[in-house]
Design an enzyme around this catalytic site. Structure first.
Site, short mmCIF file in Angstrom:
data_model
loop_
_atom_site.label_atom_id
_atom_site.label_comp_id
_atom_site.label_asym_id
_atom_site.label_seq_id
_atom_site.Cartn_x
_atom_site.Cartn_y
_atom_site.Cartn_z
N SER A 1 40.90 12.35 34.03
CA SER A 1 41.45 11.52 32.96
C SER A 1 41.16 10.05 33.25
O SER A 1 40.00 9.67 33.42
CB SER A 1 42.96 11.80 32.80
OG SER A 1 43.46 11.20 31.63
N GLU B 1 35.02 14.98 28.33
CA GLU B 1 36.23 15.60 27.79
C GLU B 1 37.18 14.50 27.34
O GLU B 1 37.02 13.35 27.70
CB GLU B 1 36.90 16.50 28.83
CG GLU B 1 37.39 15.78 30.08
CD GLU B 1 38.75 15.10 29.91
OE1 GLU B 1 39.57 15.59 29.11
OE2 GLU B 1 38.97 14.07 30.57
N HIS C 1 41.87 18.43 29.52
CA HIS C 1 43.33 18.24 29.55
C HIS C 1 44.13 19.48 29.14
O HIS C 1 45.36 19.42 29.13
CB HIS C 1 43.72 17.10 28.62
CG HIS C 1 43.49 15.73 29.19
ND1 HIS C 1 42.23 15.22 29.37
CD2 HIS C 1 44.35 14.77 29.60
CE1 HIS C 1 42.33 13.99 29.88
NE2 HIS C 1 43.60 13.70 30.03
#
EC number: 3.4.16.-
Length: 317
Positions: free
Chosen positions: A125, A225, A288
């Site tokens: 992330s 992502e 995620h």
């Protein structure tokens, strides 16, 4: 009495499930770093109390600064990360969680000389910013994988940590991600694509553009992502990558999960794939959502097509 017994069973079940998860990480010394958003005292306490885990969570690294969405001040977060990366221990350096803030400390990291010893570094992330720095500036093979706080999340597949533990303990020579779905005709006919890996969270990759730590994509397999991205925003971010010329020389792109992968999201990804002259694939094996398989930067990697025309990513360790 029934309710009391039920409560005890729930507590016992939770404790047992956590222990079985952490069993694969037993005897691995881990230093937890919080370079982005922090966590409350209960989360930190729960992590410390997981049986079998050897976690070092320095209290000095969790002193709130002026901005409430950061674990601590930029200075403290940088110092704690620097100490973890440079100390003489063999500890794995593992990010607490994502959120926001890692990019704020990169200017200070750029002033450092590369340490003599490479360490395992794990996170994803917002931690993408640090992966790009460590893999590009120091040449480290960092691991895009679950943050350590994900151990406490029942909605996450704890197999994510099993795979990470196998890598950390040297039990595997290869790491694979199966079920790559080709999104364009070039991908459908690609029986072999070779290249080292780079990428991560799309928002953070876009944030890197124009900075001293800008992503270097030439000759690489790019993996991306993100989460909770509106389709129009996703299209805009991908367009930015393309118009920044950062897709020139890319060997292939692998998209992970983008939230719930709505029909509109998939439409954007397919449309983008067909605008490129490189293979583009999709999988739900990293990101995620529930499953977040590890991906290793700077590894010799390849995308192969089996005789049944199924695709997988193989990373050599």
């Amino acid at each position: 009495m029934v309710l009391k017994n039920l409560s005890l069973l729930i507590i016992l079940f939770f404790s047992t499930s956590v222990f079985s998860v952490s069993n694969n990480l037993i005897n691995i010394p881990i230093t937890v770093v919080a370079t982005a958003t922090g966590a409350d005292s209960k989360t930190l306490s729960d992590l410390k109390n997981i049986n079998g885990l050897n976690l070092q969570i320095p209290a000095k690294c969790f002193t709130k600064g002026k901005l409430p969405f950061l674990a601590s001040s930029d200075e403290v977060r940088f110092n704690c990360l620097r100490d973890a990366l440079f100390d003489k221990s063999d500890n794995v350096v593992w990010s607490l969680r994502g959120g926001y803030g890692s990019a704020r400390i990169i200017p200070d990291l750029l002033k450092l000389s590369k340490p003599n010893k490479e360490k395992f570094f794990i996170g994803y992330s917002d931690i993408t910013a640090l992966h790009l720095f460590l893999s590009q500036e120091w040449g480290w093979r960092t691991i895009h994988g679950s943050n350590i706080a994900d151990l406490l999340k029942t909605e996450k597949d704890q197999g994510n940590f099993t795979k990470l533990g196998e890598i950390l303990k040297g039990k595997v020579k290869q790491v694979t991600i199966d079920n790559l779905i080709p999104l364009n005709d070039i991908a459908k006919s690609s029986d072999l694509v070779k290249g080292n890996l780079t990428g991560g969270n799309l928002t953070m990759v876009q944030t890197s553009i124009g900075t001293r730590w800008q992503i270097k994509t030439k000759g690489k397999i790019l993996f991306l992502e993100d989460t909770n991205v509106a389709p129009f925003r996703l299209d805009r971010e991908l367009l930015h990558l393309k118009q920044s010329m950062l897709l020139e020389g890319v060997k292939a792109i692998i998209f992970g999960s983008f939230g719930k992968d709505l029909d509109a999201t998939m439409l954007v990804l397919r449309n983008f794939a067909y605008s490129l002259n490189i293979p583009v694939f999709k999988t739900n094996r990293f990101g995620h959502e529930r499953i977040n398989d590890p991906i290793i930067y700077n590894t010799n990697s390849k995308i192969i097509m089996s005789k049944h025309k199924e695709f997988k990513l193989i990373m050599e360790l």
